[in-house]
Design a protein around this motif. Sequence first.
Motif, PDB file in Angstrom:
ATOM      1  N   SER A  17      48.818  11.063  34.105  1.00 33.71           N
ATOM      2  CA  SER A  17      49.503  10.015  34.857  1.00 33.71           C
ATOM      3  C   SER A  17      48.530   8.886  35.176  1.00 33.71           C
ATOM      4  N   GLY A  18      49.090   7.743  35.560  1.00 36.90           N
ATOM      5  CA  GLY A  18      48.279   6.616  35.983  1.00 36.90           C
ATOM      6  C   GLY A  18      47.337   6.108  34.907  1.00 36.90           C
ATOM      7  N   ALA A  19      46.121   5.783  35.337  1.00 40.84           N
ATOM      8  CA  ALA A  19      45.131   5.204  34.433  1.00 40.84           C
ATOM      9  C   ALA A  19      44.740   6.179  33.330  1.00 40.84           C
ATOM     10  N   GLN A  20      44.734   7.477  33.660  1.00 38.53           N
ATOM     11  CA  GLN A  20      44.352   8.457  32.644  1.00 38.53           C
ATOM     12  C   GLN A  20      45.402   8.541  31.541  1.00 38.53           C
ATOM     13  N   ALA A  21      46.679   8.439  31.916  1.00 43.39           N
ATOM     14  CA  ALA A  21      47.745   8.428  30.919  1.00 43.39           C
ATOM     15  C   ALA A  21      47.623   7.203  30.025  1.00 43.39           C
ATOM     16  N   GLU A  22      47.313   6.068  30.619  1.00 44.12           N
ATOM     17  CA  GLU A  22      47.146   4.840  29.836  1.00 44.12           C
ATOM     18  C   GLU A  22      45.972   4.967  28.878  1.00 44.12           C
ATOM     19  N   ARG A  23      44.897   5.587  29.369  1.00 46.29           N
ATOM     20  CA  ARG A  23      43.723   5.769  28.515  1.00 46.29           C
ATOM     21  C   ARG A  23      44.033   6.739  27.379  1.00 46.29           C
ATOM     22  N   TYR A  24      44.751   7.826  27.698  1.00 49.75           N
ATOM     23  CA  TYR A  24      45.119   8.800  26.665  1.00 49.75           C
ATOM     24  C   TYR A  24      45.987   8.140  25.595  1.00 49.75           C
ATOM     25  N   ALA A  25      46.939   7.357  26.012  1.00 51.91           N
ATOM     26  CA  ALA A  25      47.853   6.710  25.074  1.00 51.91           C
ATOM     27  C   ALA A  25      47.114   5.778  24.124  1.00 51.91           C
ATOM     28  N   GLY A  26      45.967   5.276  24.543  1.00 46.51           N
ATOM     29  CA  GLY A  26      45.201   4.360  23.709  1.00 46.51           C
ATOM     30  C   GLY A  26      44.224   5.038  22.771  1.00 46.51           C
ATOM     31  N   LEU A  27      44.094   6.371  22.886  1.00 46.53           N
ATOM     32  CA  LEU A  27      43.159   7.098  22.027  1.00 46.53           C
ATOM     33  C   LEU A  27      43.744   7.311  20.636  1.00 46.53           C
ATOM     34  N   LYS A  28      42.909   7.206  19.631  1.00 45.52           N
ATOM     35  CA  LYS A  28      43.319   7.582  18.261  1.00 45.52           C
ATOM     36  C   LYS A  28      42.841   9.009  18.051  1.00 45.52           C
ATOM     37  N   LEU A  29      43.774   9.943  17.982  1.00 46.76           N
ATOM     38  CA  LEU A  29      43.418  11.358  17.976  1.00 46.76           C
ATOM     39  C   LEU A  29      43.573  12.039  16.621  1.00 46.76           C
ATOM     40  N   SER A  30      43.960  11.290  15.601  1.00 49.03           N
ATOM     41  CA  SER A  30      43.980  11.867  14.263  1.00 49.03           C
ATOM     42  C   SER A  30      43.883  10.771  13.221  1.00 49.03           C
ATOM     43  N   GLY A  31      43.379  11.164  12.054  1.00 49.15           N
ATOM     44  CA  GLY A  31      43.320  10.253  10.914  1.00 49.15           C
ATOM     45  C   GLY A  31      44.286  10.691   9.834  1.00 49.15           C
ATOM     46  N   MET A  32      45.367  11.347  10.228  1.00 54.40           N
ATOM     47  CA  MET A  32      46.284  11.963   9.272  1.00 54.40           C
ATOM     48  C   MET A  32      47.014  10.953   8.392  1.00 54.40           C
ATOM     49  N   GLN A  33      47.130   9.722   8.847  1.00 52.03           N
ATOM     50  CA  GLN A  33      47.829   8.720   8.047  1.00 52.03           C
ATOM     51  C   GLN A  33      46.912   8.034   7.039  1.00 52.03           C
ATOM     52  N   GLU A  34      45.594   8.219   7.189  1.00 51.31           N
ATOM     53  CA  GLU A  34      44.643   7.547   6.304  1.00 51.31           C
ATOM     54  C   GLU A  34      43.801   8.502   5.463  1.00 51.31           C
ATOM     55  N   ALA A  35      43.450   9.657   6.000  1.00 50.59           N
ATOM     56  CA  ALA A  35      42.487  10.547   5.326  1.00 50.59           C
ATOM     57  C   ALA A  35      43.025  11.045   3.989  1.00 50.59           C
ATOM     58  N   PRO A  36      42.281  10.877   2.902  1.00 51.30           N
ATOM     59  CA  PRO A  36      42.756  11.301   1.581  1.00 51.30           C
ATOM     60  C   PRO A  36      42.794  12.809   1.389  1.00 51.30           C
ATOM     61  N   VAL A  37      41.938  13.540   2.106  1.00 55.44           N
ATOM     62  CA  VAL A  37      41.907  14.998   1.979  1.00 55.44           C
ATOM     63  C   VAL A  37      42.275  15.609   3.324  1.00 55.44           C
ATOM     64  N   GLN A  38      43.194  16.568   3.301  1.00 53.93           N
ATOM     65  CA  GLN A  38      43.597  17.238   4.531  1.00 53.93           C
ATOM     66  C   GLN A  38      43.692  18.736   4.266  1.00 53.93           C
ATOM     67  N   LEU A  39      43.110  19.501   5.174  1.00 50.34           N
ATOM     68  CA  LEU A  39      43.054  20.950   5.034  1.00 50.34           C
ATOM     69  C   LEU A  39      43.552  21.618   6.301  1.00 50.34           C
ATOM     70  N   ALA A  40      44.271  22.703   6.144  1.00 50.80           N
ATOM     71  CA  ALA A  40      44.588  23.584   7.272  1.00 50.80           C
ATOM     72  C   ALA A  40      43.759  24.841   7.060  1.00 50.80           C
ATOM     73  N   ILE A  41      42.936  25.168   8.036  1.00 52.13           N
ATOM     74  CA  ILE A  41      42.025  26.307   7.884  1.00 52.13           C
ATOM     75  C   ILE A  41      42.430  27.406   8.854  1.00 52.13           C
TER      76      ILE A  41
END
Length: 218
Positions: A92-116
């Motif tokens: 909530s509050g400022a922490q929610a705003e900060r979380y929303a601005g984080l980039k937490l995955s490169g799944m749309q760009e990374a050419p190789v993806q693995l599930a281990i």
Amino acid sequence: MTLRKTRDQGAFPEGFRSELDRLMRLRRDVRRFRRDPVDEAVLARCLSAFLLAPSVGLSEPWRVLRIESDTARAAALENFKAANAEALQGYSGAQAERYAGLKLSGMQEAPVQLAIYCDDTTTKGHGLGAGSMPEMRRYSVVCAITLFWLSLRAEGLGLGWVSVLDPEQLNRDLKAPEGWRLIGYFCIGHPEVTEDETPELEQQGWESRRSALPVETR
């Protein structure tokens, strides 16, 4: 004389130790990738690090799924988006705003993806060391991933560990065998920035890294 003595005792030369320290400092959890393809020979070389990793009872419980089809990638991405939206509700509050601005995955760009995964049902190793602590198999997989991670970085590649996921749904989408436990979903590719020693979460003000390791004595 000192150098010869050091080698005789099994230690690596100071120059090697310095470069190893630099490699660890520059490892980084990458979320921002270029879309350039990854050389298959280089990827294979890095994956071979799994074969050098320690594992409880020599069980080698790691299992790797390479996620290539549009269907599988779309399912994994939607999984992340749903889990990320749910996670946002926990702030909530400022922490929610900060979380929303984080980039937490490169799944749309990374050419190789693995599930281990960890195969909790493996009979390899005959249960040695895993009877009293079965989670040791999963720790073994994490050890192998760490070697893989460092190998990638040494080749100029980056790895991003995506943990904001619903593992059970991902297992169903990827048709993972019964008894396999998801350890992580990994994005691999050429990072946008290669020479950064500061974690992105620290740069974004989410958290700071300790400057010293707390050690307690009993």
